[in-house]
Design a protein around this motif. Structure first.
Motif, mmCIF file in Angstrom:
data_model
loop_
_atom_site.group_PDB
_atom_site.id
_atom_site.type_symbol
_atom_site.label_atom_id
_atom_site.label_comp_id
_atom_site.label_asym_id
_atom_site.label_seq_id
_atom_site.Cartn_x
_atom_site.Cartn_y
_atom_site.Cartn_z
ATOM 1 N N ASN A 46 -4.375 16.142 -62.941
ATOM 2 C CA ASN A 46 -3.332 15.339 -63.564
ATOM 3 C C ASN A 46 -2.765 16.084 -64.765
ATOM 4 O O ASN A 46 -3.499 16.740 -65.507
ATOM 5 C CB ASN A 46 -3.927 13.993 -64.004
ATOM 6 C CG ASN A 46 -2.883 13.043 -64.556
ATOM 7 O OD1 ASN A 46 -2.366 13.234 -65.651
ATOM 8 N ND2 ASN A 46 -2.585 12.005 -63.796
ATOM 9 N N ARG A 47 -1.472 15.967 -64.956
ATOM 10 C CA ARG A 47 -0.813 16.713 -66.029
ATOM 11 C C ARG A 47 -1.435 16.445 -67.398
ATOM 12 O O ARG A 47 -1.611 17.361 -68.207
ATOM 13 C CB ARG A 47 0.672 16.351 -66.064
ATOM 14 C CG ARG A 47 1.419 16.995 -67.220
ATOM 15 C CD ARG A 47 2.853 16.529 -67.284
ATOM 16 N NE ARG A 47 3.516 17.066 -68.468
ATOM 17 C CZ ARG A 47 4.783 16.847 -68.770
ATOM 18 N NH1 ARG A 47 5.523 16.112 -67.977
ATOM 19 N NH2 ARG A 47 5.312 17.365 -69.859
ATOM 20 N N LYS A 48 -1.773 15.194 -67.673
ATOM 21 C CA LYS A 48 -2.309 14.845 -68.984
ATOM 22 C C LYS A 48 -3.668 15.485 -69.249
ATOM 23 O O LYS A 48 -4.094 15.590 -70.398
ATOM 24 C CB LYS A 48 -2.417 13.321 -69.112
ATOM 25 C CG LYS A 48 -1.073 12.604 -69.087
ATOM 26 C CD LYS A 48 -1.255 11.103 -69.210
ATOM 27 C CE LYS A 48 0.090 10.376 -69.184
ATOM 28 N NZ LYS A 48 -0.084 8.897 -69.273
ATOM 29 N N LEU A 49 -4.339 15.905 -68.190
ATOM 30 C CA LEU A 49 -5.685 16.463 -68.332
ATOM 31 C C LEU A 49 -5.705 17.980 -68.180
ATOM 32 O O LEU A 49 -6.781 18.568 -68.031
ATOM 33 C CB LEU A 49 -6.617 15.828 -67.285
ATOM 34 C CG LEU A 49 -6.724 14.295 -67.306
ATOM 35 C CD1 LEU A 49 -7.621 13.822 -66.168
ATOM 36 C CD2 LEU A 49 -7.253 13.801 -68.643
ATOM 37 N N TYR A 50 -4.537 18.616 -68.236
ATOM 38 C CA TYR A 50 -4.471 20.045 -67.941
ATOM 39 C C TYR A 50 -5.347 20.924 -68.837
ATOM 40 O O TYR A 50 -5.804 21.995 -68.401
ATOM 41 C CB TYR A 50 -3.012 20.530 -67.990
ATOM 42 C CG TYR A 50 -2.495 20.857 -69.372
ATOM 43 C CD1 TYR A 50 -2.659 22.133 -69.914
ATOM 44 C CD2 TYR A 50 -1.848 19.903 -70.144
ATOM 45 C CE1 TYR A 50 -2.192 22.437 -71.182
ATOM 46 C CE2 TYR A 50 -1.380 20.197 -71.408
ATOM 47 C CZ TYR A 50 -1.550 21.467 -71.926
ATOM 48 O OH TYR A 50 -1.095 21.768 -73.179
ATOM 49 N N PRO A 51 -5.631 20.541 -70.109
ATOM 50 C CA PRO A 51 -6.493 21.424 -70.914
ATOM 51 C C PRO A 51 -7.934 21.498 -70.415
ATOM 52 O O PRO A 51 -8.645 22.454 -70.735
ATOM 53 C CB PRO A 51 -6.446 20.786 -72.315
ATOM 54 C CG PRO A 51 -5.212 19.954 -72.334
ATOM 55 C CD PRO A 51 -5.077 19.439 -70.934
ATOM 56 N N ILE A 52 -8.372 20.508 -69.627
ATOM 57 C CA ILE A 52 -9.790 20.442 -69.242
ATOM 58 C C ILE A 52 -10.255 21.681 -68.482
ATOM 59 O O ILE A 52 -11.259 22.299 -68.864
ATOM 60 C CB ILE A 52 -10.074 19.154 -68.440
ATOM 61 C CG1 ILE A 52 -9.953 17.937 -69.355
ATOM 62 C CG2 ILE A 52 -11.463 19.202 -67.797
ATOM 63 C CD1 ILE A 52 -10.165 16.611 -68.660
ATOM 64 N N PRO A 53 -9.591 22.096 -67.380
ATOM 65 C CA PRO A 53 -10.085 23.293 -66.684
ATOM 66 C C PRO A 53 -10.012 24.549 -67.541
ATOM 67 O O PRO A 53 -10.868 25.433 -67.413
ATOM 68 C CB PRO A 53 -9.163 23.394 -65.459
ATOM 69 C CG PRO A 53 -7.951 22.606 -65.810
ATOM 70 C CD PRO A 53 -8.439 21.498 -66.681
ATOM 71 N N ILE A 54 -9.021 24.628 -68.421
ATOM 72 C CA ILE A 54 -8.920 25.794 -69.305
ATOM 73 C C ILE A 54 -10.098 25.821 -70.267
ATOM 74 O O ILE A 54 -10.745 26.863 -70.461
ATOM 75 C CB ILE A 54 -7.587 25.769 -70.081
ATOM 76 C CG1 ILE A 54 -6.405 25.808 -69.115
ATOM 77 C CG2 ILE A 54 -7.514 26.947 -71.055
ATOM 78 C CD1 ILE A 54 -5.051 25.663 -69.789
#
Length: 348
Positions: A46-54
């Protein structure tokens, strides 16, 4: 009196402005993007969670890099030694590695056109299996060295180490690699696929960060980022061609293109796909920042810069079906590392 009238007009105008804004938002048409095959090596989120995998890739790669430093690993990757040739050697190394990436991309698109998009499933799958086995083994041995170094050396300890390495570790990693390869080929579960992509990306980022010296790293990251621009944005770029072939994209008519440019319509960006290469090179840069500077704060600042750069790139996806994930993030990350490293050195 004039002030009261001014205030009254201002108060009344707010609801009108809000309604106009809502109407514009409601009228804006959202274009759904074509889906790409599940076997493409991308992390879906989900766009809002994009920092998580980084963040996950950076943290785990950083941990592996830290263990490598403790274990005293000193492997200089590249075809030319920076210890002897300095920055010039690093430049040559970076050019060679970038050229290899360029060549392999064109080879892949050649076979895709000859054999069909399905061949990529096997290219990606067996590459993931190969990387999983050897890179997991590499870092597992490093962790074992760190643990065994806590005890005084004896011949019995060396024997235990050899048994643990070759009789337990290697077979276990082989089973893990085969299992992940099997799941990659057979499942369409997003969580399973995301785990595989994340795992391989931080392994790759960590090992590149550990073995590549500074100038080689910078040249590779800059070279690959520039290549990413061409490969994704140019109509004959190999990555763009692969995505177009995989999604069976139809050419947009001129009316839709004009509306995209004017902002009347936009692509749906509620769900994102972050490439395995993006995560690998993000974690490579942060690992290098940690190893070379020896400063955890600098690593964190670089990671924040990368996340900000990715956020900027995501904003552009409203008007573009696909964008290169490396350039903005990598250039911001490199600039942050060099500036913060310089400041830290000056203060010390």
């Amino acid at each position: 009196m004039s002030e009261d009238e001014h205030d009254e007009n201002s108060i009344e105008s707010y609801p009108e402005e809000e309604r106009a804004s809502q109407e514009d938002s409601e009228e804006k048409e959202i274009i759904e993007k074509d889906t790409i095959p599940h076997f493409f090596p991308t992390y879906r989120i989900n766009r809002k969670l994009y920092p998580i995998p980084i963040i996950l890739a950076v943290v785990f790669a950083g941990i592996l890099a830290y263990f490598s430093v403790i274990a005293g690993v000193k492997i200089e990757g590249g075809y030319f030694s920076e210890a002897e040739g300095g920055a010039a050697a690093g430049l040559l190394n970076g050019i060679i590695f970038t050229a290899m990436a360029v060549g392999s991309a064109f080879v892949m698109i050649y076979f895709v056109k000859k054999k069909g998009i399905g061949i990529l499933k096997y290219v990606f799958g067996f590459s993931i299996g190969f990387i999983t086995f050897f890179q997991t083994w590499f870092f597992a041995e490093i962790i074992m060295v760190v643990i065994f170094n806590l005890f005084p050396y004896t011949e019995n300890l060396q024997l235990i180490y050899n048994i643990a390495d070759y009789a337990i570790l290697v077979p276990s990693i082989a089973i893990l690699s085969i299992y992940l390869l099997y799941k990659y080929f057979t499942t369409e579960n997003v969580r399973v696929k995301n785990f595989i992509i994340l795992y391989v990306s931080f392994l790759t980022g960590a090992i590149l960060g550990v073995i590549m010296p500074l100038w080689t790293t910078l040249t590779i990251l800059i070279g690959i980022s520039l290549w990413d621009l061409f490969a994704v944005l140019y109509k004959k770029g190999p990555i763009k061609q692969m995505i177009d072939l995989a999604s069976n994209e139809q050419q947009l008519d001129e009316d839709i293109k004009q509306k995209l440019e004017s902002g009347e319509v936009e692509y749906d960006t509620s769900k994102l796909e972050i490439g395995i290469g993006d995560l690998a090179f993000y974690s490579m840069l942060t690992s290098v920042a940690l190893i070379i500077t020896g400063n955890l704060i600098i690593m964190v600042l670089v990671a924040i810069a990368i996340i900000i750069g990715t956020g900027i790139t995501i904003q552009g996806l409203k008007r573009n079906k696909i964008l290169p994930g490396l350039p903005i993030s990598i250039f911001l990350g490199i600039a942050t590392m060099l500036i913060s490293w310089g400041i830290a050195t000056f203060l010390v």
